[in-house]
Design an enzyme around this catalytic site. Structure first.
Site, short mmCIF file in Angstrom:
data_model
loop_
_atom_site.label_atom_id
_atom_site.label_comp_id
_atom_site.label_asym_id
_atom_site.label_seq_id
_atom_site.Cartn_x
_atom_site.Cartn_y
_atom_site.Cartn_z
N GLY A 9 1.11 7.01 4.86
CA GLY A 9 1.25 8.28 5.56
C GLY A 9 0.03 9.15 5.40
CG ASP A 56 -1.96 4.51 5.54
OD1 ASP A 56 -3.02 4.49 6.20
OD2 ASP A 56 -0.93 5.11 5.91
CE LYS A 65 -10.04 13.23 12.24
NZ LYS A 65 -9.58 12.14 11.36
N GLY A 66 -6.57 19.02 10.55
CA GLY A 66 -6.37 20.38 10.04
C GLY A 66 -5.10 20.47 9.22
CG ASP A 85 -7.76 14.56 7.13
OD1 ASP A 85 -8.90 14.86 7.52
OD2 ASP A 85 -6.93 13.97 7.83
N GLY A 98 -15.99 6.23 0.99
CA GLY A 98 -14.82 5.37 0.82
C GLY A 98 -14.62 5.01 -0.63
O1 RIB Z 1 -7.59 11.97 9.51
C1 RIB Z 1 -6.34 11.41 9.78
C2 RIB Z 1 -5.70 12.10 10.94
O2 RIB Z 1 -6.47 11.84 12.09
C3 RIB Z 1 -4.32 11.62 11.25
O3 RIB Z 1 -3.32 12.38 10.60
C4 RIB Z 1 -4.23 11.72 12.77
O4 RIB Z 1 -3.41 12.75 13.19
C5 RIB Z 1 -5.67 11.96 13.22
O5 RIB Z 1 -5.83 13.20 13.69
#
Ligand code: RIB
Length: 299
Positions: free
Chosen positions: A287, A246, A40-41, A252, A222
């Site tokens: 991805g 996806d 997430k980071g 993020d 969403g």
């Molecule tokens: O928010 C998506 C992320 O959550 C993915 O990239 C995975 O690494 C998880 O940490």
């Protein structure tokens, strides 16, 4: 150009595409596999950088091949790597991700080294806290690191953006130092006990979160967009219709884009407008970090 400091996780995403997610105990066949940068980071840092922000990251990687790939990935994205530490005990974090044809996913994260991110590791980045315009933190590292990031941001009087994912209980005393929070429906439900699913329930949850001392609550919904509660205003910003392949990392993309725009001095409404568009573009391709859109694409 705004400056954003992300304190959070780097995770290598091991992703399988399958027609249908398995149920417990079931084995299904996949048709594609990739290993790539995520966490997430890391994802939020990449999204902020691709929108033009000057980004630094505080994270921890293992002394292994995934850790080396993380460093070259961040360098390639133009993200400052001076505050990345290396663990000799723990491997770089990994996520086992399965994505089905509808775009839905299942994820198991093993935080590894980034779960060991310590107060000291965050303290070392003092100079980065001083120079940044915004600090961004999630809950995928140790709570010790999250707490230190919140205190440092408060001490430097920098706005703090908390993405409470993956959800874990947050000490109440930290919340009054949070300027912006971006829970999704599940996280907003966990924080408030309200079952968030539509505008009315989001509004109710946002009011409860604001009473905890957070002035700007943005609940991501969403494909419905996001619900914003700030000052005397409460409103929804709808998302544009996209074909989702996806949805991993959409939150993020939203948080990273929001951080970049706020760091640049944009209003919350405008910043959320860009964030909704960024997240929409990110779900239209496969991805996590690699799917984050650039500013030109959003424009
Ligand atoms: O928010 C998506 C992320 O959550 C993915 O990239 C995975 O690494 C998880 O940490």
């Amino acid at each position: 150009m705004g400056k954003a400091l992300v304190v959070g996780s780097f995770i290598t995403d091991l992703t399988a595409l399958t027609h249908k997610l398995p149920v417990p105990g079931e084995t299904v066949l996949g048709y594609s596999f990739t290993a790539g940068p995520g966490g997430k980071g890391g994802n939020q840092a990449v999204q902020a950088a691709r929108l033009g922000a000057s980004v630094s990251i505080v994270t921890k990687i293992g002394n292994d091949v995934f850790g080396k790939e993380a460093l070259s990935h961040f360098e390639k994205e133009g993200i400052e790597t001076d505050w990345i530490s290396t663990s000799d005990q723990e491997a770089t974090g990994t996520a086992l991700i399965a994505v089905e044809d509808s775009g839905e996913n299942m994820i198991v994260v093993t935080p590894g080294a980034c779960g060991q991110l310590s107060k000291k590791d965050v303290e070392k980045a003092e100079a980065a806290f001083r120079k940044t315009d915004i600090v961004v933190v999630q809950l995928e590292t140790s709570m010790e690191a999250v707490e230190e990031a919140v205190w440092r941001a408060a001490a430097e009087r920098k706005p703090l953006l908390l993405n409470p994912a993956p959800y874990q209980e947050i000490p109440e005393h930290l919340l009054e130092h949070v300027s912006y929070i971006t829970p999704n429906e599940t996280e907003a439900s966990a924080i408030t006990g309200i079952n968030v699913g539509d505008e009315a329930s989001a509004a109710e949850a946002a009011r409860i979160i604001r009473k905890k001392g957070i002035p700007n609550v943005i609940i991501t919904l969403g494909k419905k967009g996001c619900f914003i509660s700030s000052g005397n205003e409460e409103y929804i910003l709808p998302s544009e219709i996209v074909k989702a392949v996806d949805t991993t990392g959409a939150g993020d993309s939203f948080t990273g884009a929001l951080a970049a725009e706020l760091a640049e001095g944009k209003s919350l409404r405008d910043a959320c407008g860009t964030a909704v568009k960024a997240a929409g573009l990110s779900v239209a391709r496969y991805g996590t970090s690699p799917a984050m859109p650039w500013r030109e694409e959003i424009l």
